[in-house]
Write a protein that holds these residues in place. Structure first.
Motif, PDB file in Angstrom:
ATOM      1  N   ASN A 179       0.814  -1.209   0.000  1.00  0.00           N
ATOM      2  CA  ASN A 179       0.000   0.000   0.000  1.00  0.00           C
ATOM      3  C   ASN A 179       0.851   1.264   0.000  1.00  0.00           C
ATOM      4  O   ASN A 179       0.375   2.348   0.268  1.00  0.00           O
ATOM      5  CB  ASN A 179      -0.955   0.010   1.209  1.00  0.00           C
ATOM      6  CG  ASN A 179      -0.223  -0.223   2.524  1.00  0.00           C
ATOM      7  OD1 ASN A 179       1.000  -0.263   2.566  1.00  0.00           O
ATOM      8  ND2 ASN A 179      -0.972  -0.371   3.600  1.00  0.00           N
ATOM      9  N   ARG A 200      -8.985  -3.563   4.875  1.00  0.00           N
ATOM     10  CA  ARG A 200      -8.729  -2.692   3.724  1.00  0.00           C
ATOM     11  C   ARG A 200      -7.659  -3.262   2.804  1.00  0.00           C
ATOM     12  O   ARG A 200      -7.827  -3.248   1.576  1.00  0.00           O
ATOM     13  CB  ARG A 200      -8.296  -1.303   4.209  1.00  0.00           C
ATOM     14  CG  ARG A 200      -9.426  -0.422   4.695  1.00  0.00           C
ATOM     15  CD  ARG A 200      -8.898   0.967   4.994  1.00  0.00           C
ATOM     16  NE  ARG A 200      -9.925   1.812   5.591  1.00  0.00           N
ATOM     17  CZ  ARG A 200      -9.705   3.068   5.974  1.00  0.00           C
ATOM     18  NH1 ARG A 200      -8.504   3.605   5.830  1.00  0.00           N
ATOM     19  NH2 ARG A 200     -10.672   3.781   6.506  1.00  0.00           N
ATOM     20  N   ARG A 253      -8.170  -4.507  -1.022  1.00  0.00           N
ATOM     21  CA  ARG A 253      -7.397  -3.840  -2.071  1.00  0.00           C
ATOM     22  C   ARG A 253      -6.635  -4.846  -2.909  1.00  0.00           C
ATOM     23  O   ARG A 253      -6.580  -4.749  -4.138  1.00  0.00           O
ATOM     24  CB  ARG A 253      -6.433  -2.841  -1.425  1.00  0.00           C
ATOM     25  CG  ARG A 253      -5.714  -1.919  -2.379  1.00  0.00           C
ATOM     26  CD  ARG A 253      -5.108  -0.781  -1.570  1.00  0.00           C
ATOM     27  NE  ARG A 253      -4.313   0.098  -2.407  1.00  0.00           N
ATOM     28  CZ  ARG A 253      -3.027  -0.092  -2.660  1.00  0.00           C
ATOM     29  NH1 ARG A 253      -2.409  -1.130  -2.157  1.00  0.00           N
ATOM     30  NH2 ARG A 253      -2.357   0.749  -3.417  1.00  0.00           N
TER      31      ARG A 253
END
Length: 280
Positions: free
Chosen positions: A91, A270, A274
């Protein structure tokens, strides 16, 4: 390197240490990214002391978003699978890196106060810490881009132009995580060969609007290879803790606490979502 500013960043009354370097192969890289986001949020909100986290992942390639734009991505991912590696997409920025049981990762998490921590200051703090950890060796550790390595960047760490580490940063909610992977032992060139094959299969000489590194495996090595000594992750962990203590009045061990567990669950959800979206 601005040594004074780097020293000021490392100098803390208390450092909270979270050691996840020996959790084994079931500890996944997505969990690590959720951990750092949780710590960034807690440290940035003043709910936690500055944190230092150590971690190891087994047979994992961490990809950057740009890697997922390879024209023949499925073929490239097949290279990793056939070599026995799992893969995830990080990320934060950067390109593919190899993590295995011979690679120690360290995250330093600071509050982004003091008029803001500029990017180079965070990098310099990590560089200073690594230099302190290995100051007993008569070796010059340089920070400069090793262009033919995997995931090249201006803060690649090298000895005699052979890269053994790379540094990245993650900023979220007034917290800054400065992250490094240290190739402690094993073959740096074999790790680089894996990523070279990954890009060769993923590109197949086709033009791409993205730039990918042309890897020469011999420009990468482990610290054990460069220093000419036997070196384990546990040896380097001890050096890390001793050096961190020199910058601090106190270091103490801590797991997640209270609300941090809730934050972790949210951030983990998350990063999983993703990855599912990016990798299909």
């Amino acid at each position: 390197m601005d040594k004074d500013k780097a020293y000021e960043l490392l100098r803390r009354d208390r450092w909270r240490v979270i050691d996840q370097s020996s959790l084994g192969p079931m500890f996944g890289a997505l969990q690590s990214f959720a951990m750092d986001d949780t710590l960034c949020t807690a440290v940035g909100a003043g709910q936690s002391d500055p944190a230092a986290r150590s971690w190891v992942h087994h047979q994992t390639v961490v990809l950057g978003i740009q890697d997922t734009k390879l024209p023949f991505l499925a073929d490239a991912l097949n290279v990793l699978e056939e070599a026995g590696y799992q893969y995830i997409v990080r990320n934060s920025g950067g390109l593919a890196v190899v993590l295995d049981e011979g690679v120690l990762n360290i995250s330093l998490v600071f509050p982004d106060s003091e008029k803001g921590i500029d990017i180079n200051r965070g990098y310099d703090a990590m560089l200073l810490l690594i230099k302190e950890m290995f100051r007993d060796f008569d070796m010059n550790i340089e920070a400069k881009e090793i262009t033919r390595s995997y995931c090249p960047g201006s803060y690649d760490l090298s000895i005699r132009d052979r890269k053994f580490a790379g540094i990245s940063q993650r900023r979220i909610r007034n917290g800054v995580a400065v992250q490094i992977y240290l190739c402690v032992n094993g073959s740096g060139s074999e790790r680089a060969e894996l990523i070279r094959n990954f890009y060769e299969k993923g590109l197949r000489e086709e033009q791409s609007k993205f730039t990918f590194p042309k890897i020469e495996p011999e420009v990468m090595a482990s610290l054990a290879e460069l220093l000419g000594v036997e070196l384990s992750v546990q040896d380097v962990m001890l050096r890390f803790l001793r050096s961190l203590k020199e910058f601090s009045g106190e270091i103490y061990s801590s797991a997640l606490q209270g609300e941090e567990y809730t934050m972790y669950d949210m951030y983990y959800g998350r990063v999983v979502d993703r990855n599912e979206k990016v990798l299909g």
